[in-house]
Design a protein around this motif. Structure first.
Motif, PDB file in Angstrom:
ATOM      1  N   UNK A 202       0.836  -1.190   0.000  1.00 24.70           N
ATOM      2  CA  UNK A 202       0.000   0.000   0.000  1.00 24.70           C
ATOM      3  C   UNK A 202       0.876   1.247   0.000  1.00 24.70           C
ATOM      4  N   UNK A 203       0.630   2.148  -0.943  1.00 24.36           N
ATOM      5  CA  UNK A 203       1.378   3.396  -1.052  1.00 24.36           C
ATOM      6  C   UNK A 203       0.582   4.557  -0.475  1.00 24.36           C
ATOM      7  N   UNK A 204      -0.703   4.627  -0.822  1.00 22.05           N
ATOM      8  CA  UNK A 204      -1.547   5.724  -0.348  1.00 22.05           C
ATOM      9  C   UNK A 204      -3.002   5.286  -0.398  1.00 22.05           C
ATOM     10  N   UNK A 205      -3.817   5.891   0.481  1.00 22.71           N
ATOM     11  CA  UNK A 205      -5.245   5.571   0.514  1.00 22.71           C
ATOM     12  C   UNK A 205      -5.986   6.729   1.160  1.00 22.71           C
ATOM     13  N   UNK A 206      -7.095   7.141   0.566  1.00 20.69           N
ATOM     14  CA  UNK A 206      -7.863   8.229   1.139  1.00 20.69           C
ATOM     15  C   UNK A 206      -8.844   8.817   0.148  1.00 20.69           C
ATOM     16  N   UNK A 207      -9.449   9.970   0.482  1.00 24.78           N
ATOM     17  CA  UNK A 207     -10.485  10.575  -0.358  1.00 24.78           C
ATOM     18  C   UNK A 207      -9.962  11.453  -1.489  1.00 24.78           C
ATOM     19  N   UNK A 208      -8.645  11.660  -1.559  1.00 23.25           N
ATOM     20  CA  UNK A 208      -8.089  12.526  -2.599  1.00 23.25           C
ATOM     21  C   UNK A 208      -7.704  11.704  -3.825  1.00 23.25           C
ATOM     22  N   UNK A 209      -8.197  12.085  -5.012  1.00 26.61           N
ATOM     23  CA  UNK A 209      -7.864  11.324  -6.221  1.00 26.61           C
ATOM     24  C   UNK A 209      -6.455  11.623  -6.706  1.00 26.61           C
ATOM     25  N   UNK A 210      -6.030  10.887  -7.702  1.00 30.63           N
ATOM     26  CA  UNK A 210      -4.725  11.090  -8.311  1.00 30.63           C
ATOM     27  C   UNK A 210      -4.738  12.370  -9.145  1.00 30.63           C
ATOM     28  N   UNK A 211      -3.580  12.953  -9.364  1.00 30.27           N
ATOM     29  CA  UNK A 211      -3.501  14.211 -10.101  1.00 30.27           C
ATOM     30  C   UNK A 211      -4.013  14.087 -11.525  1.00 30.27           C
ATOM     31  N   UNK A 230     -13.340   6.810  -2.682  1.00 30.55           N
ATOM     32  CA  UNK A 230     -12.116   6.479  -1.980  1.00 30.55           C
ATOM     33  C   UNK A 230     -11.123   5.929  -2.991  1.00 30.55           C
ATOM     34  N   UNK A 231      -9.846   6.262  -2.801  1.00 30.10           N
ATOM     35  CA  UNK A 231      -8.822   5.901  -3.771  1.00 30.10           C
ATOM     36  C   UNK A 231      -7.660   5.228  -3.041  1.00 30.10           C
ATOM     37  N   UNK A 232      -7.141   4.159  -3.616  1.00 29.81           N
ATOM     38  CA  UNK A 232      -5.997   3.460  -3.034  1.00 29.81           C
ATOM     39  C   UNK A 232      -4.961   3.208  -4.120  1.00 29.81           C
TER      40      UNK A 232
END
Length: 237
Positions: A202-211, A230-232
Motif C-alpha cells: 500500500x502506497x496511499x489511501x484516502x479521499x483525494x484522487x490522483x492528479x 475512496x482511492x488506493x
C-alpha cells in the motif's frame, strides 16, 4: 498466502464462472456500427481458446507495434477514464477489458471522437487476458468503480479476491502501480485486506484522487447519491 505469486504461464487455466451482465439496453445504430467497424482492429488476438488453442503467451509488443509500456484497465465502464489516459500518455499502450458490450460500444465511440490510437480492447473477462499475458508485462493497472457485489455471500465475486489478484500480480512488473477507486466502504476494506496478500504494498489511501484522475460517470452518480469516493494506490512488491 505467498508474497510472490506463481509466475509460470499456465496453458490450461481452470474453468471459471462469470458473474455480471454482458448485455444491457438495445444498442443505437451508431454503436452497432462502432462494434462492427472498429472492434475487430482493436481486439488483441490470441486471448480466446478458439484463437489460441495452445494458450500460448501473447506478446504485448505485437499489440502496439513496439516495446512501449503497457497499462491495463479492468472493467472500463463507459471508457472515459481509459480514453483520457490514452490521450494524456501517448507514449504508452493501454488495454481495456470489459465484458459488458454496451460499455464496449460507448468506449469505441469515445475512441473515435478522441482520435487516440494507443488503445486495445478485450470485450470479455480480464482473467482471460491475464491467462495469456507474459509475467511482468504490465506497467500499471486500474480498477475503477468495480461491481460492488454488496451482499456478503457475493463478496467472493469481487475482483479483489485471490482468483483475480494472483493473476494480476503475475503479469505486473516489480514496482508497477495498481490503482483502485470505489465509493463502497466495504469494498475498500476488502481491497486493503486482500491486495497486499497478493504481493502488493500500500502506497496511499484516502479521499483525494490522483492528479491525472478523470472522474467517471459512475463516480458522478456516487457523488449525486451522497457516497464518498475512496482511492488506493498499491505497488507491486
Amino acid at each position: 498466502m505467498s508474497d510472490t505469486p506463481k509466475s509460470a504461464f499456465d496453458p490450461n487455466p481452470p474453468r471459471r464462472n462469470f458473474y455480471g451482465r454482458r448485455h444491457g439496453k438495445t444498442l443505437r445504430q451508431s454503436q452497432k456500427g462502432y462494434l462492427s467497424e472498429d472492434l475487430g482492429e482493436l481486439r488483441p488476438r490470441g486471448i480466446t481458446p478458439r484463437e489460441n488453442p495452445a494458450r500460448a503467451p501473447i506478446d504485448p509488443a505485437a499489440i502496439f507495434g513496439d516495446a512501449r509500456p503497457v497499462w491495463l484497465e479492468v472493467g472500463f465502464g463507459g471508457g472515459e477514464h481509459m480514453v483520457h489516459m490514452a490521450a494524456s500518455y501517448p507514449e504508452i499502450g493501454i488495454i481495456g477489458c470489459e465484458p459488458f458490450i454496451n460499455g464496449v460500444a460507448m468506449l469505441l465511440g469515445k475512441i473515435r471522437a478522441a482520435g487516440v490510437g494507443n488503445v486495445s480492447v478485450h470485450p470479455g473477462d480480464a482473467r482471460d487476458l491475464m491467462d495469456v499475458l507474459p509475467p511482468a508485462s504490465i506497467a500499471k493497472a486500474f480498477l475503477n468503480y468495480p461491481d460492488p457485489w454488496p451482499k456478503a455471500r457475493h463478496h467472493r465475486r469481487r475482483f479483489v479476491t485471490p482468483e483475480h489478484l494472483i493473476p494480476l500480480a503475475r503479469v505486473m512488473q516489480p514496482g508497477a502501480e495498481f490503482r483502485v477507486a470505489t465509493d463502497i466502504p466495504d469494498y475498500m476494506r476488502q481491497t486493503l485486506e486482500e491486495v497486499p496478500l497478493a504481493g502488493f504494498d500500500l502506497v496511499a489511501e484516502g479521499p483525494e484522487p490522483w492528479q491525472d484522475w478523470l472522474s467517471t460517470r459512475y463516480e458522478q452518480k456516487a457523488l449525486r447519491e451522497g457516497r464518498v469516493p475512496h482511492y488506493a494506490t498499491f505497488r507491486r512488491r
